[in-house]
Design a protein around this motif. Structure first.
Motif, PDB file in Angstrom:
ATOM      1  N   GLN A  13      -0.213 -28.016 -31.135  1.00 57.72           N
ATOM      2  CA  GLN A  13       1.204 -27.969 -30.767  1.00 57.72           C
ATOM      3  C   GLN A  13       2.070 -27.295 -31.830  1.00 57.72           C
ATOM      4  OE1 GLN A  13       2.238 -32.044 -29.921  1.00 57.72           O
ATOM      5  NE2 GLN A  13       1.329 -32.004 -27.869  1.00 57.72           N
ATOM      6  N   VAL A  14       1.777 -27.542 -33.116  1.00 61.62           N
ATOM      7  CA  VAL A  14       2.618 -27.006 -34.188  1.00 61.62           C
ATOM      8  C   VAL A  14       2.105 -25.657 -34.695  1.00 61.62           C
ATOM      9  CG1 VAL A  14       3.536 -27.419 -36.520  1.00 61.62           C
ATOM     10  CG2 VAL A  14       3.335 -29.315 -34.889  1.00 61.62           C
ATOM     11  N   PHE A  15       0.789 -25.567 -34.935  1.00 62.94           N
ATOM     12  CA  PHE A  15       0.241 -24.359 -35.537  1.00 62.94           C
ATOM     13  C   PHE A  15      -0.310 -23.363 -34.511  1.00 62.94           C
ATOM     14  CE2 PHE A  15       0.074 -27.600 -38.839  1.00 62.94           C
ATOM     15  CZ  PHE A  15       0.619 -26.928 -39.924  1.00 62.94           C
ATOM     16  N   GLY A  16      -0.537 -23.820 -33.302  1.00 67.18           N
ATOM     17  CA  GLY A  16      -0.997 -22.916 -32.250  1.00 67.18           C
ATOM     18  C   GLY A  16      -2.468 -22.571 -32.314  1.00 67.18           C
ATOM     19  N   PHE A  17      -3.276 -23.425 -32.988  1.00 64.08           N
ATOM     20  CA  PHE A  17      -4.718 -23.197 -33.080  1.00 64.08           C
ATOM     21  C   PHE A  17      -5.469 -24.218 -32.229  1.00 64.08           C
ATOM     22  CE2 PHE A  17      -3.442 -21.846 -37.569  1.00 64.08           C
ATOM     23  CZ  PHE A  17      -3.341 -20.505 -37.221  1.00 64.08           C
ATOM     24  N   ASP A  18      -6.543 -23.775 -31.590  1.00 61.09           N
ATOM     25  CA  ASP A  18      -7.333 -24.688 -30.746  1.00 61.09           C
ATOM     26  C   ASP A  18      -8.362 -25.475 -31.550  1.00 61.09           C
ATOM     27  OD1 ASP A  18      -6.047 -24.024 -28.371  1.00 61.09           O
ATOM     28  OD2 ASP A  18      -7.311 -22.244 -28.101  1.00 61.09           O
ATOM     29  N   GLY A  19      -8.724 -24.973 -32.725  1.00 60.45           N
ATOM     30  CA  GLY A  19      -9.713 -25.683 -33.523  1.00 60.45           C
ATOM     31  C   GLY A  19      -9.685 -25.217 -34.968  1.00 60.45           C
ATOM     32  N   LEU A  20     -10.431 -25.932 -35.819  1.00 61.71           N
ATOM     33  CA  LEU A  20     -10.507 -25.606 -37.235  1.00 61.71           C
ATOM     34  C   LEU A  20     -11.805 -24.868 -37.543  1.00 61.71           C
ATOM     35  CD1 LEU A  20      -9.251 -28.997 -38.691  1.00 61.71           C
ATOM     36  CD2 LEU A  20      -8.029 -26.826 -38.789  1.00 61.71           C
ATOM     37  N   ARG A  21     -11.806 -24.074 -38.604  1.00 64.57           N
ATOM     38  CA  ARG A  21     -13.029 -23.426 -39.053  1.00 64.57           C
ATOM     39  C   ARG A  21     -13.879 -24.443 -39.797  1.00 64.57           C
ATOM     40  NH1 ARG A  21     -10.081 -18.066 -41.620  1.00 64.57           N
ATOM     41  NH2 ARG A  21      -9.033 -17.394 -39.718  1.00 64.57           N
ATOM     42  N   GLY A  22     -15.139 -24.055 -40.052  1.00 59.30           N
ATOM     43  CA  GLY A  22     -16.112 -24.976 -40.638  1.00 59.30           C
ATOM     44  C   GLY A  22     -15.611 -25.868 -41.750  1.00 59.30           C
ATOM     45  N   GLY A  23     -15.267 -25.301 -42.883  1.00 60.10           N
ATOM     46  CA  GLY A  23     -14.878 -26.104 -44.025  1.00 60.10           C
ATOM     47  C   GLY A  23     -13.535 -26.784 -43.865  1.00 60.10           C
ATOM     48  N   GLN A  24     -12.647 -26.180 -43.076  1.00 62.73           N
ATOM     49  CA  GLN A  24     -11.307 -26.743 -42.905  1.00 62.73           C
ATOM     50  C   GLN A  24     -11.349 -28.165 -42.362  1.00 62.73           C
ATOM     51  OE1 GLN A  24      -9.610 -23.712 -40.328  1.00 62.73           O
ATOM     52  NE2 GLN A  24      -8.181 -23.093 -41.943  1.00 62.73           N
ATOM     53  N   GLN A  25     -12.150 -28.375 -41.342  1.00 66.10           N
ATOM     54  CA  GLN A  25     -12.200 -29.701 -40.714  1.00 66.10           C
ATOM     55  C   GLN A  25     -12.659 -30.762 -41.698  1.00 66.10           C
ATOM     56  OE1 GLN A  25     -14.169 -29.882 -36.932  1.00 66.10           O
ATOM     57  NE2 GLN A  25     -14.219 -32.104 -36.899  1.00 66.10           N
ATOM     58  N   GLN A  26     -13.682 -30.450 -42.484  1.00 66.85           N
ATOM     59  CA  GLN A  26     -14.191 -31.421 -43.458  1.00 66.85           C
ATOM     60  C   GLN A  26     -13.115 -31.784 -44.479  1.00 66.85           C
ATOM     61  OE1 GLN A  26     -17.844 -30.230 -45.363  1.00 66.85           O
ATOM     62  NE2 GLN A  26     -17.832 -31.962 -46.782  1.00 66.85           N
ATOM     63  N   VAL A  27     -12.388 -30.777 -44.992  1.00 66.27           N
ATOM     64  CA  VAL A  27     -11.351 -31.031 -46.000  1.00 66.27           C
ATOM     65  C   VAL A  27     -10.201 -31.831 -45.401  1.00 66.27           C
ATOM     66  CG1 VAL A  27      -9.651 -29.967 -47.526  1.00 66.27           C
ATOM     67  CG2 VAL A  27     -11.944 -28.989 -47.343  1.00 66.27           C
ATOM     68  N   VAL A  28      -9.736 -31.429 -44.223  1.00 58.98           N
ATOM     69  CA  VAL A  28      -8.615 -32.131 -43.570  1.00 58.98           C
ATOM     70  C   VAL A  28      -8.966 -33.601 -43.338  1.00 58.98           C
ATOM     71  CG1 VAL A  28      -7.316 -32.329 -41.402  1.00 58.98           C
ATOM     72  CG2 VAL A  28      -7.577 -30.098 -42.499  1.00 58.98           C
ATOM     73  N   GLU A  29     -10.167 -33.860 -42.857  1.00 56.71           N
ATOM     74  CA  GLU A  29     -10.557 -35.245 -42.580  1.00 56.71           C
ATOM     75  C   GLU A  29     -10.736 -36.049 -43.866  1.00 56.71           C
ATOM     76  OE1 GLU A  29     -13.847 -35.242 -39.845  1.00 56.71           O
ATOM     77  OE2 GLU A  29     -12.616 -34.466 -38.199  1.00 56.71           O
ATOM     78  N   GLN A  30     -11.203 -35.395 -44.942  1.00 52.93           N
ATOM     79  CA  GLN A  30     -11.312 -36.095 -46.230  1.00 52.93           C
ATOM     80  C   GLN A  30      -9.925 -36.500 -46.738  1.00 52.93           C
ATOM     81  OE1 GLN A  30     -15.364 -33.873 -47.944  1.00 52.93           O
ATOM     82  NE2 GLN A  30     -13.371 -33.361 -48.779  1.00 52.93           N
TER      83      GLN A  30
END
Length: 466
Positions: A13-30
Motif C-alpha cells: 500500500q505504501v511502497f507499491g511493491f508486491d514482495g521483498l527480495r531475498g535478503g530484504q525479508q530476512q532483515v525486515v523480519e529480524q
C-alpha cells in the motif's frame, strides 16, 4: 504470521511493491522481531527499504546516520513521495526550520529522522534527542565505523557509545561493501549476533569487468580509445587517484573531442555541485574524478566506470564499480593497469600510518597541559607539528576520548570561507583605525579561488600578532 501480513500490506500500500527480495525479508523480519541486524547487500539491492518498512511498524522514532547530505536528500525525497513523515536536521536548514523539525520529532509526528554523525557532537542536539524515545538506530554506509574499511570515519567509532547514552534498543547496519574482517568488526562493536548478519553476495551479472595492461605513458591514448569505442555520449566515470590528475585527464579528453569535467575535493563546493547536477541531468556525460565523487551519486544509467589509476583496495574497487548499471542494463568496468602506479598506493598506505614517536608526541602535547586547564587544539597545526596525518590523528583523539582521557567541550570551525557581494574597498571604507587594519589583514590572509575566499589562519596569525 499476523505481523508478517501487516508489513506485507504496508509494503504494497505504501511502497507499491508486491514482495521483498531475498535478503530484504530476512532483515525486515529480524528487525521487527526486536533483533539488531546488519545487511550487506550489493549496490542497488534495496538496503534502505530494510529500515524504511520496519520504521512504519516500530512504536518510536527511527534515527538514521547518513554520511552525506546528498544521500539524505535523495532518501527524504523518496520517503516524502510515499507520504512517510521523514525529516533531516542538517546544515542546509535555517534556525526556524530546525526548530520545526525538532518540534515534530518531539511530538511523535516524524517517524524517520536523518542526521550526520557530526550532529551528535552538538551538546544541544544530544540533550534534545535524549528526551525522544527511539526504537531503532540505522547506520548507513556502516563500513565507515571500521578502521579496516575503505571509507573509515573516526566519529563513527563513537556510535556504540551514543547508542548506549540514548538508550536505543536496536541497531541496523547497512553497507554494500565489507570484507569478512570489516563485517566482524562492525558486528562486534554493536554486539550483533552472527546469525543476524545477512550477506547476499556481491556478484552483479550485468557488469563486464576487464583489465587493460598499458604503460603509464600509454594511458591517455588508451583511455580516449576506450571511451571512443563505446556508444557516443554514454554516462561515464573515470576514477583517478590525485586531484591534479583529474584536471589533467579531463583537459586531455576535452582536447580530443570528448567533453569531460574534472571533479575533486580541492574544487569549490558550488563547482562540485554544479558538475554533479549536470552529470545527473545528462548535460555532462564524462566525469574525471577522485573518490570525492561517489556516495552521493545515484544515477541509474552509468554505462562505464574506468579506473585510470589503480583503485586503493578491492573494497574501493567494488564500491566504485557499483555505481555502474544500477538500472540492470549491461555496463563495462575497465582498469588501466601497470606496476608503476603501485608506488603511489604504497605512499598512501605508509603516509597514513604514524610511527610510535609521532603518537608519543601527541600524548606529550596533551600531558603538558596543566591539570584542570582546557587543551585547545587546531588539528591542522597539531598534525603538522607531530607529523601525523589528520585522519589517523582524529582516530587517535577519538580513542582517547572513548577511554575517558580527554573530553570535548566545544569546537571551533576548522575553515571559514566567504564570497564578496561588494568590493573589498567598500568594506574597508566602513572601518577606521585598528579595526580597518584588522579587517584589511583578514582580507590579505584570505586568498580567493574562483568565487570564495578561504581564511588562512596561519598567515593571519603570522602577519597580525602584535
Amino acid at each position: 504470521m499476523h505481523a508478517n501480513a501487516q508489513y506485507l500490506q504496508t509494503l504494497q500500500q505504501v511502497f507499491g511493491f508486491d514482495g521483498l527480495r531475498g535478503g530484504q525479508q530476512q532483515v525486515v523480519e529480524q528487525v521487527l522481531a526486536g533483533h539488531s541486524s546488519a545487511a550487506i547487500f550489493p549496490t542497488g539491492s534495496g538496503k534502505s527499504l530494510c529500515y524504511q518498512l520496519p520504521a512504519l511498524h516500530l512504536p518510536h522514532l527511527t534515527l538514521v546516520i547518513s554520511p552525506l547530505l546528498a544521500l539524505m536528500k535523495d532518501q527524504l525525497d523518496f520517503l516524502k513521495g510515499k507520504g512517510i513523515a521523514a525529516a533531516s536536521i542538517d546544515s542546509s536548514l535555517t534556525y526556524d526550520e530546525s526548530r520545526e523539525v525538532m518540534r515534530s520529532v518531539k511530538a511523535g509526528e516524524t517517524k524517520i529522522l536523518m542526521i550526520s554523525v557530526e550532529r551528535l557532537k552538538n551538546e544541544r542536539f544530544r540533550q534534545f534527542i535524549s528526551s525522544v524515545p527511539i526504537s531503532l538506530l540505522v547506520v548507513d554506509e556502516a563500513h565507515c565505523i571500521s578502521e579496516w574499511g575503505h571509507n573509515f570515519r573516526p566519529d563513527y567509532l563513537k556510535l556504540p557509545a551514543y547508542r548506549t547514552q540514548l538508550n536505543i534498543p536496536q541497531v541496523l547496519l547497512l553497507t554494500a561493501t565489507a570484507t569478512p574482517q570489516v563485517i566482524d568488526d562492525m558486528r562486534t562493536k554493536f554486539s550483533i549476533s552472527p546469525e543476524d548478519v545477512v550477506v547476499t553476495g556481491f556478484y552483479r551479472s550485468n557488469l563486464d569487468l576487464n583489465v587493460l595492461p598499458c604503460k603509464e605513458e600509454e594511458k591517455p591514448s588508451a583511455l580516449s580509445h576506450v571511451i571512443q569505442q563505446a556508444p557516443k555520449d554514454q554516462p561515464t566515470i573515470v576514477y583517478v587517484t590525485l586531484q591534479q590528475t583529474a584536471e589533467h585527464v579531463a583537459a586531455n579528453l576535452s582536447a580530443k573531442g570528448i567533453p569531460a569535467k574534472a571533479y575533486h575535493a580541492g574544487m569549490a563546493s558550488e563547482d562540485r555541485q554544479r558538475i554533479q547536477n549536470g552529470f545527473m541531468r545528462g548535460d555532462i556525460n564524462c566525469i574525471v574524478a577522485t573518490i570525492a565523487f561517489g556516495m552521493g551519486v545515484d544515477k541509474a544509467d552509468i554505462r562505464s566506470v574506468i579506473h585510470y589509476d589503480l583503485p586503493k583496495s578491492i573494497e574501493n574497487y567494488s564500491q566504485e564499480i557499483g555505481r555502474a548499471g544500477r538500472d540492470g542494463q549491461a555496463s563495462v568496468c575497465s582498469v588501466l593497469a601497470n606496476r608503476e602506479s603501485v608506488s603511489v598506493l604504497e605512499n598512501f598506505v605508509y603516509g597514513d600510518t604514524p610511527d610510535l614517536n609521532a603518537i608519543r608526541a601527541v600524548i606529550d602535547e596533551i600531558g603538558a597541559t596543566p591539570s584542570g586547564n582546557a587543551w585547545e587544539v587546531m588539528l591542522n597545526r597539531l598534525s603538522r607539528e607531530c607529523n601525523v596525518r589528520q585522519l589517523p590523528l582524529k582516530t587517535l583523539l577519538v580513542y582517547l576520548e572513548l577511554a575517558g582521557i580527554i573530553e570535548p567541550k566545544f569546537s571551533y570551525f576548522a575553515d571559514y570561507r566567504f564570497k564578496m557581494s561588494v568590493s573589498v574597498d567598500h568594506v574597508l571604507s566602513q572601518f577606521d583605525g585598528e579595526r580597518r587594519q584588522f579587517v584589511d589583514a583578514v582580507f590579505r590572509a584570505s586568498p580567493k579561488s574562483r568565487t570564495w575566499h578561504t581564511v588562512d589562519f596561519e598567515a593571519l596569525w603570522q602577519g597580525y600578532q602584535a
